[in-house]
Scaffold this motif. Structure first.
Motif, mmCIF file in Angstrom:
data_model
loop_
_atom_site.group_PDB
_atom_site.id
_atom_site.type_symbol
_atom_site.label_atom_id
_atom_site.label_comp_id
_atom_site.label_asym_id
_atom_site.label_seq_id
_atom_site.Cartn_x
_atom_site.Cartn_y
_atom_site.Cartn_z
ATOM 1 N N MET A 93 0.692 -1.205 -0.002
ATOM 2 C CA MET A 93 -0.016 0.037 -0.049
ATOM 3 C C MET A 93 0.952 1.308 0.017
ATOM 4 O O MET A 93 0.274 2.290 0.163
ATOM 5 N N SER A 94 2.115 1.116 -0.168
ATOM 6 C CA SER A 94 2.957 2.346 0.178
ATOM 7 C C SER A 94 3.980 2.100 -1.120
ATOM 8 O O SER A 94 4.903 1.443 -1.164
ATOM 9 N N LEU A 127 -2.589 4.821 5.950
ATOM 10 C CA LEU A 127 -2.494 3.562 5.292
ATOM 11 C C LEU A 127 -1.316 2.890 5.439
ATOM 12 O O LEU A 127 -0.996 1.615 5.788
ATOM 13 N N ALA A 128 -0.300 3.650 4.851
ATOM 14 C CA ALA A 128 1.144 3.186 4.592
ATOM 15 C C ALA A 128 1.737 2.892 6.059
ATOM 16 O O ALA A 128 2.224 1.933 6.258
ATOM 17 N N SER A 129 1.338 3.751 7.036
ATOM 18 C CA SER A 129 1.912 3.548 8.410
ATOM 19 C C SER A 129 1.518 2.597 8.876
ATOM 20 O O SER A 129 2.044 1.865 9.907
ATOM 21 N N TRP A 130 0.198 2.267 8.683
ATOM 22 C CA TRP A 130 -0.780 1.108 9.388
ATOM 23 C C TRP A 130 -0.121 -0.112 8.875
ATOM 24 O O TRP A 130 0.061 -1.017 9.556
ATOM 25 N N VAL A 166 1.778 -2.906 11.367
ATOM 26 C CA VAL A 166 1.205 -4.453 11.063
ATOM 27 C C VAL A 166 2.288 -5.480 10.764
ATOM 28 O O VAL A 166 2.341 -6.589 11.387
ATOM 29 N N LEU A 167 2.844 -5.154 9.584
ATOM 30 C CA LEU A 167 3.674 -6.263 9.158
ATOM 31 C C LEU A 167 4.880 -6.398 9.939
ATOM 32 O O LEU A 167 5.385 -7.499 10.220
#
Length: 321
Positions: free
Chosen positions: A192-193, A301-304, A308-309
């Motif tokens: 997403m990034s 979204l990219a930070s999330w 998570v990963l």
């Protein structure tokens, strides 16, 4: 020859040629978890439905059971989509998970990677691609060794099967084991990034499977141009809205991952017949039609995603370091 010694050029998915004035080629249709808008996701029925619709590929996620069976399943837990409960990794497939069915009808069993590969190897499906989404709770050494055992069991697998497999990686720790254990499968980064894609996956991957929203704004546009200049394929997910399908086609996406395979294929026919009219349905104002397309939303979204990963698979590190 050992698996590590095999070196094959990366395969590209089949592109759909058309007869209109559109300069380029229409994206391939890949069924996201199969034709999951109509059938239970990640089941053989869903995969077969996508293929019947005319999709050139299917996409599915993988997990490993306690008894070392690779299953096609999105969540790490069974609860959301089946009549079972608990974590997949702690349960046996044979005699346990193979008895479960999906909550959504028509009720289906959980398919294995073995069964899915057999589906791809049917004579009528020999041109169908499989995009394998590697979930980050998998042990890469174990997963890729099991995958190699199954894939390499087919005669001439390097020419008739491997070129149709696309391995989707979220975390860079999977790059080196994949390159070593299944070097004949093309590596793709899922994310997403664009920033993470550039920093950690650019050299290792010949294609990028990116969330639609992160490709809309200025950084997304730059990333799209970089992919084109470097001859790296761009796959876009999960594209279920007509306007987004049109935009992704304008971007030159090689494949669109969608739950709605029949709808996209119908739209693709319309694009083929009258690209100018269809393409006019979206304009430069498109980027302002959703909050999810904004820089702030994509930053969050990219930070999330990275958080998570990292929690699941450890810190991001450059390959080889």
């Amino acid at each position: 020859m050992s698996a590590a010694a095999v070196s094959l050029p990366p395969a590209k998915p089949p592109l759909v040629h058309h007869k209109s004035s559109y300069e380029g080629e229409l994206p391939s249709c890949w069924g996201h978890r199969g034709a999951s808008a109509a059938y239970p996701e990640n089941t053989l029925a869903s995969f077969e439905a996508a293929i019947r619709d005319g999709a050139e590929g299917i996409e599915s996620d993988v997990h490993i059971t306690e008894d070392s069976e690779i299953v096609m399943f999105h969540d790490p837990h069974l609860d959301r989509t089946t009549n079972g409960t608990g974590r997949i990794q702690t349960q046996k497939y044979h005699g346990v998970l193979d008895k479960l069915v999906t909550n959504k009808s028509p009720h289906q069993k959980i398919p294995t990677f073995r069964e899915t590969i057999a589906l791809l190897m049917r004579p009528e499906n020999m041109k169908v691609f499989l995009n394998i989404d590697v979930k980050v709770d998998n042990d890469p050494e174990r997963l890729f060794a099991l995958m190699h055992e199954i894939v390499s069991s087919y005669p001439d697998f390097k020419t008739v099967l491997a070129p149709r497999l696309v391995l989707g990686l979220w975390h860079p720790k999977y790059v080196e084991p994949a390159t070593r254990l299944i070097p004949y499968i093309r590596l793709t980064h899922i994310g997403m990034s664009p920033a993470l894609a550039r920093k950690y996956f650019w050299d290792a991957c010949g294609a990028f499977s990116m969330n639609f929203s992160c490709l809309v704004g200025a950084d997304g546009e730059s990333f799209r141009k970089e992919c084109k200049a470097a001859n790296k394929d761009l796959y876009v997910w999960t594209v279920n809205k007509r306007a987004e399908m049109i935009e992704a086609t304008k971007w030159g996406a090689k494949a669109i991952l969608t739950d709605r395979t029949a709808e996209f294929l119908k739209l693709r026919e319309q694009m083929n017949e009258d690209w100018l009219t269809v393409s006019a349905e979206t304009t430069w104002k498109f980027q302002w039609t959703s909050i999810w397309y904004t820089s702030l939303a994509n930053y969050l979204l990219a930070s999330w995603e990275r958080y998570v990963l990292t929690q699941a698979a450890g810190e991001f590190k450059l390959v080889g370091r």
